[in-house]
Write a protein that holds these residues in place. Sequence first.
Motif, mmCIF file in Angstrom:
data_model
loop_
_atom_site.group_PDB
_atom_site.id
_atom_site.type_symbol
_atom_site.label_atom_id
_atom_site.label_comp_id
_atom_site.label_asym_id
_atom_site.label_seq_id
_atom_site.Cartn_x
_atom_site.Cartn_y
_atom_site.Cartn_z
ATOM 1 N N THR A 1 0.802 -1.227 0.000
ATOM 2 C CA THR A 1 0.000 0.000 0.000
ATOM 3 C C THR A 1 0.832 1.273 0.000
ATOM 4 O O THR A 1 0.382 2.316 -0.468
ATOM 5 N N GLY A 2 2.038 1.221 0.540
ATOM 6 C CA GLY A 2 2.864 2.431 0.580
ATOM 7 C C GLY A 2 4.315 2.086 0.818
ATOM 8 O O GLY A 2 4.912 2.514 1.814
ATOM 9 N N LEU A 3 4.887 1.328 -0.100
ATOM 10 C CA LEU A 3 6.259 0.849 0.093
ATOM 11 C C LEU A 3 7.248 1.991 0.265
ATOM 12 O O LEU A 3 8.199 1.889 1.036
ATOM 13 N N SER A 4 7.035 3.092 -0.450
ATOM 14 C CA SER A 4 7.980 4.212 -0.345
ATOM 15 C C SER A 4 7.985 4.810 1.054
ATOM 16 O O SER A 4 8.956 5.440 1.460
ATOM 17 N N HIS A 5 6.884 4.618 1.783
ATOM 18 C CA HIS A 5 6.815 5.083 3.175
ATOM 19 C C HIS A 5 6.881 3.913 4.149
ATOM 20 O O HIS A 5 6.576 4.061 5.329
ATOM 21 N N GLY A 6 7.221 2.732 3.617
ATOM 22 C CA GLY A 6 7.471 1.595 4.493
ATOM 23 C C GLY A 6 6.257 0.816 4.919
ATOM 24 O O GLY A 6 6.317 0.060 5.896
ATOM 25 N N THR A 7 5.123 0.953 4.195
ATOM 26 C CA THR A 7 3.876 0.350 4.654
ATOM 27 C C THR A 7 3.388 -0.738 3.705
ATOM 28 O O THR A 7 3.352 -0.551 2.489
ATOM 29 N N VAL A 8 3.019 -1.877 4.283
ATOM 30 C CA VAL A 8 2.311 -2.925 3.551
ATOM 31 C C VAL A 8 1.063 -3.277 4.356
ATOM 32 O O VAL A 8 0.984 -3.006 5.555
ATOM 33 N N THR A 9 0.097 -3.898 3.687
ATOM 34 C CA THR A 9 -1.131 -4.307 4.361
ATOM 35 C C THR A 9 -1.307 -5.807 4.194
ATOM 36 O O THR A 9 -1.382 -6.306 3.066
ATOM 37 N N ALA A 10 -1.344 -6.519 5.307
ATOM 38 C CA ALA A 10 -1.579 -7.957 5.300
ATOM 39 C C ALA A 10 -3.060 -8.223 5.494
ATOM 40 O O ALA A 10 -3.707 -7.597 6.342
#
Length: 396
Positions: free
Chosen positions: A71-80
């Motif tokens: 969801t926001g890899l550039s800001h370090g975020t994934v959604t499981a």
Amino acid sequence: MMQNSGLLERLPDRSGLERIWNILPDARLVGGSVRDLLADVTVHDLDLATPEPPEDVLRHLEDAGIRVIPTGLSHGTVTALLDGMPYEITTLRRDEETDGRHAIVAWTQDWAEDAARRDFTINAMSLDRYDRLHDYFGGREDLQNHRVRFVGDASRRIAEDALRALRFFRFDARYGHGLPDPEACQAVSEQLGLIGTLSAERVASELLRILSGPRLNETIGAMASVGLLQVLLPEPDQHSLNRLLACEAPVSSLLRLFALCHRNSPELAGRLKLSNADGAKIEAWASDQPTLHPELSDDDLRRLRVLQDLDLLVERSWLFQARLVGGPDSTWDRFRSRLQAMPQPEFPLSGKDAITQGVRPGPGMGQWLKTGRDWWMAQGCLPDRSACLAYLAMQK
């Protein structure tokens, strides 16, 4: 500061969380989920942070057969996604650069460093899989004392993201008590010039959340006292909003926004870039037509039901009550009950009826139907098909 908390026991189902912890054992619950567990209110989102880089988080979860959305890899975020429930997982970060809207971040393994970039102390806590609460800035004590404070220097936090000026008042309304934190108010007052850097959509989203929240009289008053309200909205009318609130109308952030800004309602939709549907509602609320009064007859109510959508009529009735009464009123309550209980009147004639009466398609047909509908409306929307046809037959 770290302490055993007993908070995990408050989660009705933590099977998904345990599955993530088996894959990412160093991850912790963070932010609003920890805050709301401490406040003993319903937790809607389980957000986590982890010291592992986002690419590793993505790989570990996918290797374990878990569906993951970057969801926001550039800001370090994934959604499981586990059993249809989303778990947002973000790598620990520090801000390298900020411009009041966006931040350039770098990964870190320092939990305190990550907590230091968060907005408020009550949002800067984390909870590990062993049910230990990590509280670096006194968030638990602030929550217990109903106090909302920025992490570190309030002015700097707002300079990093000007939307935090609005978020402060939203969180203070929900978790605070009494006068808001003086340092925060001073910082908001000093940083008003940054509000113009925010997009209208971000401002509208935060403002509508404030307007749907608790302690609204106090919150709007506090926002006005530091000058924030006047920067956000043209000529706000707190008195009008207070009269609507005193009527105990159902919570509607858009209706409250209109009451607050009715003097300049034509500018509102464009200023905040509201949807076309919301803009149409505001335009309808701004009109006094058709006029509403609690003692209208049943015939009048049926005519109202034909002229305007029921939900819109009910909303407008609250605005009329606020303006004319400014408090609870049983006559207006009965008016709404009568309005809502009344079946929707339907004009019984159509173009097919016109054709059977020898009226050709075209302007003449439109006039024939209008004549019948006007008479039907004048009779309180009661005549049936036969009566309407009989009336029109006499007009030839």
